[in-house]
Design a protein around this motif. Structure first.
Motif, short mmCIF file in Angstrom:
data_model
loop_
_atom_site.label_atom_id
_atom_site.label_comp_id
_atom_site.label_asym_id
_atom_site.label_seq_id
_atom_site.Cartn_x
_atom_site.Cartn_y
_atom_site.Cartn_z
N ASP A 240 -3.51 -0.46 -5.47
CA ASP A 240 -2.88 -1.44 -4.58
C ASP A 240 -2.88 -2.84 -5.15
O ASP A 240 -3.85 -3.27 -5.77
CB ASP A 240 -3.58 -1.47 -3.21
CG ASP A 240 -3.28 -0.24 -2.36
OD1 ASP A 240 -2.30 0.48 -2.68
OD2 ASP A 240 -4.02 0.00 -1.41
N LYS B 223 -2.21 5.49 -7.45
CA LYS B 223 -1.70 4.13 -7.40
C LYS B 223 -2.79 3.13 -7.06
O LYS B 223 -3.66 3.38 -6.25
CB LYS B 223 -0.59 4.03 -6.34
CG LYS B 223 0.12 2.70 -6.36
CD LYS B 223 1.03 2.55 -5.16
CE LYS B 223 0.33 2.02 -3.96
NZ LYS B 223 -0.30 0.73 -4.07
N ASP C 58 0.81 -1.22 0.00
CA ASP C 58 0.00 0.00 0.00
C ASP C 58 0.84 1.27 0.00
O ASP C 58 0.31 2.37 0.07
CB ASP C 58 -1.01 0.00 1.15
CG ASP C 58 -0.38 -0.19 2.51
OD1 ASP C 58 0.86 -0.36 2.62
OD2 ASP C 58 -1.13 -0.16 3.51
N LYS D 43 2.73 4.34 -1.63
CA LYS D 43 2.28 5.12 -2.79
C LYS D 43 3.34 5.25 -3.89
O LYS D 43 3.29 6.18 -4.68
CB LYS D 43 1.83 6.51 -2.35
CG LYS D 43 0.60 6.49 -1.47
CD LYS D 43 -0.62 6.10 -2.24
CE LYS D 43 -1.87 6.20 -1.39
NZ LYS D 43 -2.98 5.48 -1.96
N ARG E 298 -5.92 -5.86 -4.59
CA ARG E 298 -7.29 -5.31 -4.47
C ARG E 298 -7.94 -5.26 -5.81
O ARG E 298 -7.39 -5.17 -6.81
CB ARG E 298 -7.25 -3.92 -3.88
CG ARG E 298 -6.90 -3.97 -2.43
CD ARG E 298 -7.12 -2.65 -1.82
NE ARG E 298 -6.69 -2.75 -0.43
CZ ARG E 298 -6.63 -1.76 0.38
NH1 ARG E 298 -6.97 -0.57 -0.02
NH2 ARG E 298 -6.24 -1.91 1.61
N CYS F 55 2.65 -0.51 -7.19
CA CYS F 55 1.38 -0.37 -7.91
C CYS F 55 1.08 -1.62 -8.73
O CYS F 55 1.97 -2.17 -9.39
CB CYS F 55 1.44 0.85 -8.83
SG CYS F 55 -0.09 1.11 -9.78
N CYS G 64 2.29 -9.22 1.68
CA CYS G 64 1.93 -7.80 1.60
C CYS G 64 3.15 -6.92 1.34
O CYS G 64 3.06 -5.70 1.46
CB CYS G 64 1.25 -7.36 2.89
SG CYS G 64 -0.38 -8.08 3.11
#
Length: 66
Positions: A63, A61, A9, A11, A66, A16, A28
């Motif tokens: 994520d 951007k 996450d 930026k 998602r 991205c 993650c």
């Protein structure tokens, strides 16, 4: 510059989902070389269609995951 690991996450372009460049995704986290360049495929980004550095900061951007 050495490899950098950030959360997906973050930026930056390297984190991205629409950035095409060398990186490794693990859970993650995203690991990339801080000097890498890749193409932006995010039509909402001002960098769309251009080659940009992995550390370019972008409010548009998307994520990973998602």
């Amino acid at each position: 510059m050495a490899d950098v690991t950030v959360r997906f996450d973050e930026k930056s372009c390297g984190a991205c989902a629409l950035w095409e460049g060398p990186r490794k995704i693990c859970g993650c986290d995203v690991t990339y070389n801080g000097l890498s360049t890749g193409r932006c495929n995010n039509p909402d980004s001002p960098a769309y269609g251009r080659a940009v550095k992995v550390i370019f900061y972008c409010f548009a951007k998307k994520d990973i995951g998602r």
